[in-house]
Design a protein around this motif. Structure first.
Motif, PDB file in Angstrom:
ATOM      1  N   VAL A   1       0.841  -1.210   0.000  1.00 38.13           N
ATOM      2  CA  VAL A   1       0.000   0.000   0.000  1.00 38.13           C
ATOM      3  C   VAL A   1       0.873   1.257   0.000  1.00 38.13           C
ATOM      4  CG1 VAL A   1      -1.699   1.337   1.301  1.00 38.13           C
ATOM      5  CG2 VAL A   1      -1.940  -1.140   1.130  1.00 38.13           C
ATOM      6  N   MET A   2       1.918   1.255   0.790  1.00 40.17           N
ATOM      7  CA  MET A   2       2.802   2.428   0.837  1.00 40.17           C
ATOM      8  C   MET A   2       3.535   2.636  -0.482  1.00 40.17           C
ATOM      9  SD  MET A   2       2.397   4.105   3.490  1.00 40.17           S
ATOM     10  CE  MET A   2       3.685   5.065   4.274  1.00 40.17           C
ATOM     11  N   MET A   3       3.771   1.546  -1.217  1.00 39.48           N
ATOM     12  CA  MET A   3       4.433   1.662  -2.514  1.00 39.48           C
ATOM     13  C   MET A   3       3.430   1.933  -3.636  1.00 39.48           C
ATOM     14  SD  MET A   3       7.737   1.266  -2.124  1.00 39.48           S
ATOM     15  CE  MET A   3       7.620   2.160  -0.591  1.00 39.48           C
ATOM     16  N   ASP A   4       2.191   2.205  -3.239  1.00 42.36           N
ATOM     17  CA  ASP A   4       1.147   2.552  -4.211  1.00 42.36           C
ATOM     18  C   ASP A   4       0.973   1.465  -5.279  1.00 42.36           C
ATOM     19  OD1 ASP A   4       0.415   5.363  -6.409  1.00 42.36           O
ATOM     20  OD2 ASP A   4      -0.856   4.261  -4.998  1.00 42.36           O
ATOM     21  N   THR A   5       0.909   0.220  -4.824  1.00 44.84           N
ATOM     22  CA  THR A   5       0.790  -0.912  -5.733  1.00 44.84           C
ATOM     23  C   THR A   5      -0.562  -0.929  -6.424  1.00 44.84           C
ATOM     24  OG1 THR A   5       2.255  -2.153  -4.301  1.00 44.84           O
ATOM     25  CG2 THR A   5       0.936  -3.433  -5.838  1.00 44.84           C
ATOM     26  N   GLY A   6      -0.543  -1.380  -7.689  1.00 44.61           N
ATOM     27  CA  GLY A   6      -1.762  -1.349  -8.485  1.00 44.61           C
ATOM     28  C   GLY A   6      -2.943  -2.093  -7.891  1.00 44.61           C
ATOM     29  N   PHE A   7      -2.680  -3.302  -7.420  1.00 45.10           N
ATOM     30  CA  PHE A   7      -3.785  -4.130  -6.906  1.00 45.10           C
ATOM     31  C   PHE A   7      -3.247  -4.940  -5.742  1.00 45.10           C
ATOM     32  CE2 PHE A   7      -7.746  -6.593  -7.560  1.00 45.10           C
ATOM     33  CZ  PHE A   7      -7.474  -7.730  -6.823  1.00 45.10           C
ATOM     34  N   VAL A   8      -3.879  -4.811  -4.579  1.00 52.22           N
ATOM     35  CA  VAL A   8      -3.443  -5.574  -3.411  1.00 52.22           C
ATOM     36  C   VAL A   8      -4.629  -6.350  -2.861  1.00 52.22           C
ATOM     37  CG1 VAL A   8      -2.381  -5.458  -1.130  1.00 52.22           C
ATOM     38  CG2 VAL A   8      -1.804  -3.736  -2.852  1.00 52.22           C
ATOM     39  N   GLY A   9      -4.510  -7.678  -2.882  1.00 52.19           N
ATOM     40  CA  GLY A   9      -5.624  -8.475  -2.390  1.00 52.19           C
ATOM     41  C   GLY A   9      -5.141  -9.576  -1.478  1.00 52.19           C
ATOM     42  N   ARG A  10      -6.045 -10.100  -0.684  1.00 49.42           N
ATOM     43  CA  ARG A  10      -5.684 -11.213   0.194  1.00 49.42           C
ATOM     44  C   ARG A  10      -6.764 -12.260   0.182  1.00 49.42           C
ATOM     45  NH1 ARG A  10      -4.961  -9.313   5.856  1.00 49.42           N
ATOM     46  NH2 ARG A  10      -2.728  -9.617   6.032  1.00 49.42           N
ATOM     47  N   GLY A  11      -6.334 -13.522   0.144  1.00 50.32           N
ATOM     48  CA  GLY A  11      -7.287 -14.632   0.183  1.00 50.32           C
ATOM     49  C   GLY A  11      -6.847 -15.661   1.200  1.00 50.32           C
ATOM     50  N   PHE A  12      -7.581 -16.751   1.262  1.00 56.16           N
ATOM     51  CA  PHE A  12      -7.278 -17.826   2.217  1.00 56.16           C
ATOM     52  C   PHE A  12      -7.470 -19.157   1.513  1.00 56.16           C
ATOM     53  CE2 PHE A  12      -6.707 -20.180   5.876  1.00 56.16           C
ATOM     54  CZ  PHE A  12      -7.847 -20.872   6.296  1.00 56.16           C
ATOM     55  N   CYS A  13      -6.576 -20.088   1.753  1.00 61.59           N
ATOM     56  CA  CYS A  13      -6.606 -21.378   1.059  1.00 61.59           C
ATOM     57  C   CYS A  13      -7.868 -22.156   1.392  1.00 61.59           C
ATOM     58  CB  CYS A  13      -5.393 -22.217   1.411  1.00 61.59           C
ATOM     59  SG  CYS A  13      -5.317 -22.667   3.177  1.00 61.59           S
ATOM     60  N   GLY A  14      -8.474 -21.883   2.547  1.00 63.25           N
ATOM     61  CA  GLY A  14      -9.671 -22.617   2.935  1.00 63.25           C
ATOM     62  C   GLY A  14     -10.931 -22.084   2.293  1.00 63.25           C
ATOM     63  N   ARG A  15     -10.801 -20.998   1.526  1.00 62.95           N
ATOM     64  CA  ARG A  15     -11.973 -20.439   0.824  1.00 62.95           C
ATOM     65  C   ARG A  15     -11.648 -20.285  -0.654  1.00 62.95           C
ATOM     66  NH1 ARG A  15     -14.728 -15.690   4.348  1.00 62.95           N
ATOM     67  NH2 ARG A  15     -14.814 -16.761   6.374  1.00 62.95           N
ATOM     68  N   PRO A  16     -11.584 -21.391  -1.378  1.00 57.27           N
ATOM     69  CA  PRO A  16     -11.150 -21.336  -2.776  1.00 57.27           C
ATOM     70  C   PRO A  16     -12.073 -20.511  -3.684  1.00 57.27           C
ATOM     71  CG  PRO A  16     -11.572 -23.617  -2.109  1.00 57.27           C
ATOM     72  CD  PRO A  16     -11.754 -22.785  -0.901  1.00 57.27           C
ATOM     73  N   ARG A  17     -13.332 -20.513  -3.438  1.00 54.41           N
ATOM     74  CA  ARG A  17     -14.236 -19.742  -4.296  1.00 54.41           C
ATOM     75  C   ARG A  17     -13.912 -18.248  -4.189  1.00 54.41           C
ATOM     76  NH1 ARG A  17     -16.660 -19.799  -8.811  1.00 54.41           N
ATOM     77  NH2 ARG A  17     -15.567 -17.810  -8.937  1.00 54.41           N
ATOM     78  N   HIS A  18     -13.797 -17.802  -2.955  1.00 48.56           N
ATOM     79  CA  HIS A  18     -13.495 -16.394  -2.684  1.00 48.56           C
ATOM     80  C   HIS A  18     -12.141 -16.032  -3.286  1.00 48.56           C
ATOM     81  CE1 HIS A  18     -11.749 -13.154  -0.104  1.00 48.56           C
ATOM     82  NE2 HIS A  18     -12.950 -12.639  -0.265  1.00 48.56           N
ATOM     83  N   LEU A  19     -11.161 -16.935  -3.096  1.00 46.84           N
ATOM     84  CA  LEU A  19      -9.814 -16.696  -3.617  1.00 46.84           C
ATOM     85  C   LEU A  19      -9.834 -16.626  -5.140  1.00 46.84           C
ATOM     86  CD1 LEU A  19      -6.765 -16.419  -3.316  1.00 46.84           C
ATOM     87  CD2 LEU A  19      -6.616 -18.900  -3.047  1.00 46.84           C
ATOM     88  N   ALA A  20     -10.611 -17.514  -5.761  1.00 44.71           N
ATOM     89  CA  ALA A  20     -10.686 -17.506  -7.229  1.00 44.71           C
ATOM     90  C   ALA A  20     -11.176 -16.144  -7.725  1.00 44.71           C
ATOM     91  CB  ALA A  20     -11.610 -18.609  -7.720  1.00 44.71           C
ATOM     92  N   ASP A  21     -12.124 -15.563  -7.020  1.00 45.89           N
ATOM     93  CA  ASP A  21     -12.635 -14.245  -7.428  1.00 45.89           C
ATOM     94  C   ASP A  21     -11.564 -13.174  -7.298  1.00 45.89           C
ATOM     95  OD1 ASP A  21     -15.930 -14.888  -6.078  1.00 45.89           O
ATOM     96  OD2 ASP A  21     -15.133 -15.146  -8.112  1.00 45.89           O
ATOM     97  N   ILE A  22     -10.784 -13.251  -6.234  1.00 44.04           N
ATOM     98  CA  ILE A  22      -9.700 -12.276  -6.061  1.00 44.04           C
ATOM     99  C   ILE A  22      -8.698 -12.424  -7.192  1.00 44.04           C
ATOM    100  CG2 ILE A  22      -7.850 -11.477  -4.528  1.00 44.04           C
ATOM    101  CD1 ILE A  22     -10.345 -11.028  -3.146  1.00 44.04           C
ATOM    102  N   ILE A  23      -8.355 -13.671  -7.492  1.00 43.41           N
ATOM    103  CA  ILE A  23      -7.369 -13.918  -8.547  1.00 43.41           C
ATOM    104  C   ILE A  23      -7.878 -13.386  -9.874  1.00 43.41           C
ATOM    105  CG2 ILE A  23      -6.172 -15.706  -9.881  1.00 43.41           C
ATOM    106  CD1 ILE A  23      -6.022 -17.367  -7.306  1.00 43.41           C
ATOM    107  N   LYS A  24      -9.138 -13.612 -10.160  1.00 44.64           N
ATOM    108  CA  LYS A  24      -9.685 -13.106 -11.420  1.00 44.64           C
ATOM    109  C   LYS A  24      -9.573 -11.597 -11.509  1.00 44.64           C
ATOM    110  CE  LYS A  24     -13.740 -14.770 -12.652  1.00 44.64           C
ATOM    111  NZ  LYS A  24     -15.114 -15.278 -12.371  1.00 44.64           N
ATOM    112  N   GLN A  25      -9.923 -10.946 -10.433  1.00 43.16           N
ATOM    113  CA  GLN A  25      -9.821  -9.480 -10.430  1.00 43.16           C
ATOM    114  C   GLN A  25      -8.364  -9.044 -10.592  1.00 43.16           C
ATOM    115  OE1 GLN A  25     -12.178  -7.211  -7.451  1.00 43.16           O
ATOM    116  NE2 GLN A  25     -12.907  -9.239  -6.830  1.00 43.16           N
ATOM    117  N   ALA A  26      -7.478  -9.788  -9.971  1.00 45.57           N
ATOM    118  CA  ALA A  26      -6.060  -9.455 -10.053  1.00 45.57           C
ATOM    119  C   ALA A  26      -5.568  -9.563 -11.489  1.00 45.57           C
ATOM    120  CB  ALA A  26      -5.250 -10.385  -9.148  1.00 45.57           C
ATOM    121  N   VAL A  27      -5.979 -10.626 -12.165  1.00 47.02           N
ATOM    122  CA  VAL A  27      -5.541 -10.824 -13.548  1.00 47.02           C
ATOM    123  C   VAL A  27      -6.108  -9.746 -14.460  1.00 47.02           C
ATOM    124  CG1 VAL A  27      -5.638 -12.381 -15.537  1.00 47.02           C
ATOM    125  CG2 VAL A  27      -5.222 -13.305 -13.267  1.00 47.02           C
ATOM    126  N   GLN A  28      -7.345  -9.375 -14.195  1.00 44.26           N
ATOM    127  CA  GLN A  28      -7.972  -8.381 -15.057  1.00 44.26           C
ATOM    128  C   GLN A  28      -7.416  -6.980 -14.822  1.00 44.26           C
ATOM    129  OE1 GLN A  28     -11.793  -9.619 -13.856  1.00 44.26           O
ATOM    130  NE2 GLN A  28     -12.294 -10.543 -15.826  1.00 44.26           N
TER     131      GLN A  28
END
Lengths: 590, 292, 305
Positions: C162-189
């Motif tokens: 955040v301090m380096m003004d990064t384009g996209f910063v997200g966090r997921g959890f291995c125990g919630r693959p559906r939620h993580l998949a959505d984060i990854i999709k947004q990250a790729v896009q």
């Protein structure tokens, strides 16, 4: 052969490099062969820097013994160069100087001329160029055009002012001054484009360029199709990357200077994996940081060219000086066993060709190839005939070594073949996937612990050395004269050794030179053929431990009869190599 | 220990400085000397660890013990010295290419680990010794002799990285204000933990944008704005003020943030010099029991 | 003939060498899901990994892959993306790989903002080398290397990002693959550098931050209507740890990607490092297919005559 040498001295920041290049180019255009060396301290201002310009009607690749002209941008430095000067030398300087009998001072108000005509005291260097040309009896034809070419990027104003300063310096040399200088150049009777014995059709005038070793490497790489160049600032490699930055748009290059050397090396590997011809540039200490990446490259079989510059070490050593002490390091660097080639070009011409060869071998055998050079080769300016700069592989098209059609998703990156070279695809190929892995891997590229696969892969990788050896070509004795003593050298010492050997031959000594333009794979067989029974072998090298001598022993069991060494950061002089060799051959042993 | 600390002859050296006339390093060196003298330190108590570059040469010129090592490695070297003898005052010195480029990782983890050393990063936004390449703190579109189109990356903000990593003393100084810088260095020396100062300086030879004058017009002292260095939120806002795009910027200098955290080597380590410890053979005897 | 892509399309035949119960399995599910839903074909992707258990992940899906050296993922990925902008590039590895050995590359990649997605499997321990403390291990964690508890406070990658003004910063959890998949999709896009921190358990070596430990603490930022454009808020959320651990899209800077910046500045097609206008393809061909004209060398030599 008519020739003379000019020493130009000044402080860092006075534009010595500009003068020596400008003067050098004008002399090449006038029809001479020119060789320029630089002696530079590791600082930006002050200190003591100098350049030597040797001018001749025949090819030269070493500094002359004594200089006939000294151009001193700072009069205080005159005294330091008196030992370098011939008895009848002329000293061009701002202020009158105390000189030994026989030498003459030509006093020209360089700084004033610079301020008046160039509007900048730094242009004292341009005024000095003009004055020197006048003294030597040359004209200023083509000055303007040349400055336009050299300083175009600085704008018209700067070009005009430089030209004005040069002309002012030229005009300031009066007849009185000219009488002080007994040295003249004039148009060479035999020189570039005037020798009727030169090959080519009637009226063919070969074109020559004056170019540094590092520029030749960069240009050679561009000609060989490089697309991605990486590096981290470090002398003497920095100018290679700088040249690429400067021509990135024109040549369609991606040039990156990332956060550190580790990044630079790995970035180049990634680029080559994806199909772009890539090159990483560094020097001694920086190359230390790239060892791991080199090992990665050997394991993943990604084609890579590494330009590694040698300077005195260990550690930071002497940043702006020369050495040849990283040969063994380059050959054995990177843990594990994998093939590589190490090229050691002698001069700008060979460096340009080495770049072609490096990319050809790297991409044909999917292996790392080194262009190993030193500060002396990189920073000196060499006269090269353009026709000698043959290019190959001008196109950066993706290499396709498998032409047979493949079933979808069936590609195996590390498929064993007789030569050890697997057909190479790059990621993005429709309906195929490409895997590369730093672990030991299967034919597909997945991780494996299997003993059998391990053996297969080790053999496959290392068998490529055989093919590389075939590519590299022969090694020969130069100017053979029924030699009883063979003098071996590699890299940039070739010019000095050749001249020393020629002098010894004139004296009746039976000695000849063998220059190695590559040290790995070591041409043991070729060497064996040359060193027949009874011949003595001596190496000439710029290191302390005799690394070439060690290679001869390791690779072919040959114990040399002597080693001529120099490791104080300065290049050999012809005179010292001549006398050391003479001592080794025994005085009077002809 | 009584001595006449006004004798700054004790801090002189015979080494010849090889900096260009007008280099910002002269001001920084002077400020460092003043701070060391004001702290009543003897030269033999201090070790200066330098990187490679014009800034790193301070190690040779400061008049103290020095280790002049490798580009980017001043911090690991400094840690080693401090671990071996915590009684020494250890100062790591280097330029922006050195500290933020090659040595970036070491800096990042130093903020986190908080060793009791001082770190002076001379920030002139360019590589000087190697003749003018763009550096991590060069502004976006900074042009150099060979990169006429300019750089494609925004500049690095070391104070921002420091805050994110939990740095305990985050400051910025200016080579053109020696008195202020000297005071800052004094505070960093006193601070128990990683005392980091980013020092803005001009490079008269290669950076014609961020000159001394350019900085002078833009820097302002945080202390004069009643800044509270104990407040992380306020610190964050000030830290993000610069680098920023555009010419119309204000650059805060001073201590941005300060906190009290245990210094690395005090956690579970002997507080005295290792070099002074005796070796107890009983230790080995006891350990061998495990293998009988 | 367009093949219908499902997560199965991304399964590779390579036998998996992870411990049963490893958090990596959940992450793998999320990755396959994301790739298939993005409609990417395997050969359009390129995964670059380092060394560690996490770094084995690309072997276990169908994609182009470069499994390089510990900590050197980002430089290799940078080289690949610059050379062929048409590839969708992922960098993948563990916390030791990314934040210790690879720390410097991480720092500068955040600044460079080249279009790629960095998946960091963060289990706060070194798994492959059997249980040493890693940069993200919490202070006090007892391991082989810290029998008295880790001394240093943890590395704070999200705060740094955040301090380096990064384009996209997200966090997921291995125990919630559906939620993580959505984060990854947004990250790729997202056009630019996307950091996806993925919290995971290590059944073999981290007995503190277990799957259960996480499940008591994680919550979705989306439920709080968090605005990822609010940098101050994002920084606070990045530092939030302990009883409450936020997941989701933490920060989006809106900064231009390296490629767009470079293109605007050079305005020369064919030398653009990253100019893909859409996820696949783009207006810049891969360098591997570019031609070199002989006239170029002649022009350059003229400067030396």
């Amino acid at each position: 052969m008519s020739e003379l040498s000019i020493v130009i001295t000044g402080r860092a920041g006075q534009g010595l490099q500009v003068i020596s290049r400008t003067l050098g180019r004008m002399l090449v255009r006038a029809g001479y062969y020119v060789f320029v060396t630089q002696d530079v301290m590791s600082r930006i201002r002050g200190g003591h820097n100098f350049a030597r310009v040797r001018v001749s009607s025949g090819p030269v690749a070493a500094d002359g013994d004594k200089a006939q002209v000294l151009v001193a941008l700072d009069p205080a430095l005159v005294a330091r160069h008196l030992p370098d000067l011939a008895e009848d030398a002329v000293v061009v300087t701002e202020a009158p100087a105390e000189l030994p009998a026989g030498m003459n001072a030509v006093v020209i108000p360089l700084a004033d001329l610079a301020r008046e005509h160039g509007e900048d005291p730094v242009m004292a260097n341009a005024a000095a160029v003009g004055a020197t040309l006048a003294l030597l009896g040359l004209e200023l034809d083509g000055t303007e055009e040349m400055f336009e070419n050299q300083f175009a990027h600085k704008g018209n104003e700067v070009v005009k002012r430089n030209v004005a300063a040069v002309r002012a310096g030229f005009r300031a040399v009066e007849d009185d001054h000219k009488r002080c200088c007994s040295h003249r150049l004039g148009t060479p009777a035999h020189g570039l484009g005037h020798d009727p014995k030169l090959p080519g059709s009637f009226g063919h005038v070969p074109r020559h360029v004056l170019i540094s070793g590092s520029e030749a490497i960069a240009l050679g790489a561009i000609a060989a199709g490089v697309r991605v160049v990486t590096g981290y600032p470090m002398s003497p490699a920095t100018p290679i990357v700088a040249y690429c930055f400067g021509h990135a748009q024109e040549a369609g290059l991606i040039v990156e200077q990332p956060e550190d050397e580790v990044s630079a090396a790995n970035l180049a590997i990634g680029a080559a994996f994806a199909g772009a011809r890539a090159m990483v540039c560094t020097a001694g200490g920086g190359f230390c940081l790239m060892n791991e990446a080199l090992s990665l490259d050997g394991m993943t079989e990604v084609p890579l060219v590494l330009c590694v510059g040698m300077r005195p070490g260990p550690a930071t050593g002497m940043a702006t000086r020369t050495a040849q002490a990283d040969v063994l390091f380059s050959i054995y660097a990177g843990h594990g066993e994998f093939p590589r080639a190490v090229l050691t070009p002698a001069d700008a011409g060979q460096a340009f060709l080495a770049a072609q060869e490096a990319f050809r071998i790297a991409w044909k055998y999917q292996t790392p190839v080194f262009i190993l050079f030193d500060q002396f080769m990189a920073d000196s300016l060499w006269t090269v005939e353009e026709d000698d700069l043959r290019t190959e592989n001008r196109q950066g098209r993706q290499e396709r070594q498998a032409s047979e059609p493949m079933e979808a998703y069936s590609y195996r990156r590390y498929k064993p073949t007789e030569s050890g070279v697997s057909p190479m695809l790059v990621p993005g190929t429709p309906e195929q996937l490409v895997y590369a892995d730093s672990d030991e891997h299967t034919e597909e590229g997945h991780i494996t612990e299997s003993a059998a696969t391990r053996d297969l892969m080790v053999n496959k990788r290392n068998s490529k050395l055989h093919g590389i050896r075939q590519e590299l070509g022969e090694v020969k004795v130069e100017a053979e004269v029924e030699a009883e003593t063979l003098v071996f050298c590699f890299g940039s010492t070739r010019g000095v050794v050749a001249e020393a050997v020629a002098r010894l031959q004139k004296k009746g000594h039976k000695v000849a030179m063998v220059h190695l333009r590559y040290v790995w794979p070591f041409p043991a067989e070729a060497v064996a053929g040359l060193v027949t029974k009874g011949k003595k072998v001596v190496t000439v090298e710029q290191n302390h431990t005799g690394q070439l001598a060690q290679l001869l022993l390791q690779e072919w069991g040959l114990r040399v009869d002597g080693i001529v060494r120099r490791y104080d950061g300065r290049p050999f002089t012809v005179g010292e190599v001549e006398s050391e060799l003479e001592k080794m051959m025994g005085v009077g042993n002809g | 220990m009584e001595r006449d600390v006004a004798e700054d002859k004790a801090w002189s050296t015979s080494a010849e400085t090889t900096w260009c006339p007008g280099c910002g390093n002269f001001g920084i060196l002077a400020a460092l000397r003043q701070a060391l003298i004001a702290a009543r330190l003897d030269p033999w108590q201090v070790v200066i660890v330098g990187g490679i570059g014009q800034a790193g040469k301070v190690a040779q010129y400061a008049g103290a013990n020095f280790l002049h090592g490798l580009h980017g490695r001043a911090i690991p070297h400094a840690l080693g010295v401090k671990f071996a003898n915590p009684e020494l005052k250890v100062i790591a010195v280097g330029g922006d290419g050195d500290m933020y480029g090659e040595g970036g990782n070491h800096l990042l983890h130093a903020f986190r680990r908080n060793p009791d050393i001082v770190c002076l990063a001379h920030n002139n936004g360019v590589y000087g010794l190697t003749k003018g390449q763009a550096a991590p703190t060069s502004s976006l579109r900074f042009t150099t002799k060979h990169r006429e189109a300019g750089t494609h990356m925004p500049p690095f903000n070391p104070l921002a990285a420091g805050l994110a990593m939990g740095g305990s003393f985050i400051a910025r100084g200016f080579a053109g204000d020696q008195k202020h810088l000297s005071r800052l260095i004094g505070e960093a020396l006193e601070h128990r933990g990683f005392g980091f100062i980013d020092i803005l300086q001009p490079c008269v030879t290669y950076n014609h944008v961020n000159t001394a004058e350019w900085y002078r017009k833009r820097v302002y002292d945080l202390e004069l704005e009643s800044h509270n260095p104990l407040d992380a939120d306020v610190a964050r806002a000030r830290i993000l003020e610069w680098p920023a795009p555009g010419d119309d910027v204000e650059i805060p200098i001073g201590v941005f943030y300060r906190s009290r955290r245990p210094a690395y080597e005090t956690c579970g380590r002997p507080g005295q010099a290792i070099t002074g410890l005796e070796f107890d053979t009983g230790v080995v005897k006891k350990a061998m029991e495990e293998f009988r | 003939m367009a093949e219908q892509l499902t997560p199965r399309s991304f399964e590779s035949a390579d036998p998996i060498a992870w411990c049963p119960g490893c958090g990596n399995f959940g992450i793998r599910e999320a990755v396959k899901l994301a790739l298939s839903e993005l409609g990417l074909k395997p050969e359009q992707t390129c995964f670059v990994s380092g060394i560690g258990q996490a770094a084995k992940a690309p072997h276990y899906i169908r994609c182009n892959l470069f499994n390089g050296l510990h900590g050197r993922t980002l430089p290799v990925a940078t080289g690949i993306k610059l050379t062929n902008p048409e590839l969708v590039v992922f960098a993948e590895g563990g916390d030791g790989d990314g934040y210790a050995e690879g720390g410097n590359h991480f720092l500068h990649a955040l600044r460079r903002n080249l279009d790629m997605t960095y998946l960091v499997h963060d289990n706060q321990i070194y798994g492959l080398t059997k249980g040493q403390t890693s940069p993200t291990s919490e202070a006090g964690l007892r391991t082989r290397t810290t029998p008295c508890g880790a001394i240093e406070p943890a590395f704070r990658p999200l705060a740094l990002a955040v301090m380096m003004d990064t384009g996209f910063v997200g966090r997921g959890f291995c125990g919630r693959p559906r939620h993580l998949a959505d984060i990854i999709k947004q990250a790729v896009q997202h056009r630019g550098f996307s950091l996806v921190e993925i919290l995971q358990n290590c059944v073999s070596f981290n007995h503190v931050n277990t799957a259960k430990w996480y499940s008591h603490r994680i919550y979705d930022l989306a439920e709080e209507k968090h605005d990822p454009a609010d940098r101050d808020k994002a920084y606070q959320k990045a530092l939030e740890w302990g009883d409450r651990i936020p997941l989701g899209v933490i920060y989006k800077s809106g900064r231009e990607s390296y490629g767009v910046l470079a293109r605007d500045m050079t305005e020369v097609a064919g030398t653009v490092p990253d100019g893909a206008a859409s996820l696949r393809g783009g207006d810049c061909p891969p360098l591997a297919t570019s031609e070199r004209t002989p006239a170029l060398v002649d022009r350059l030599l003229a400067n030396f005559r």
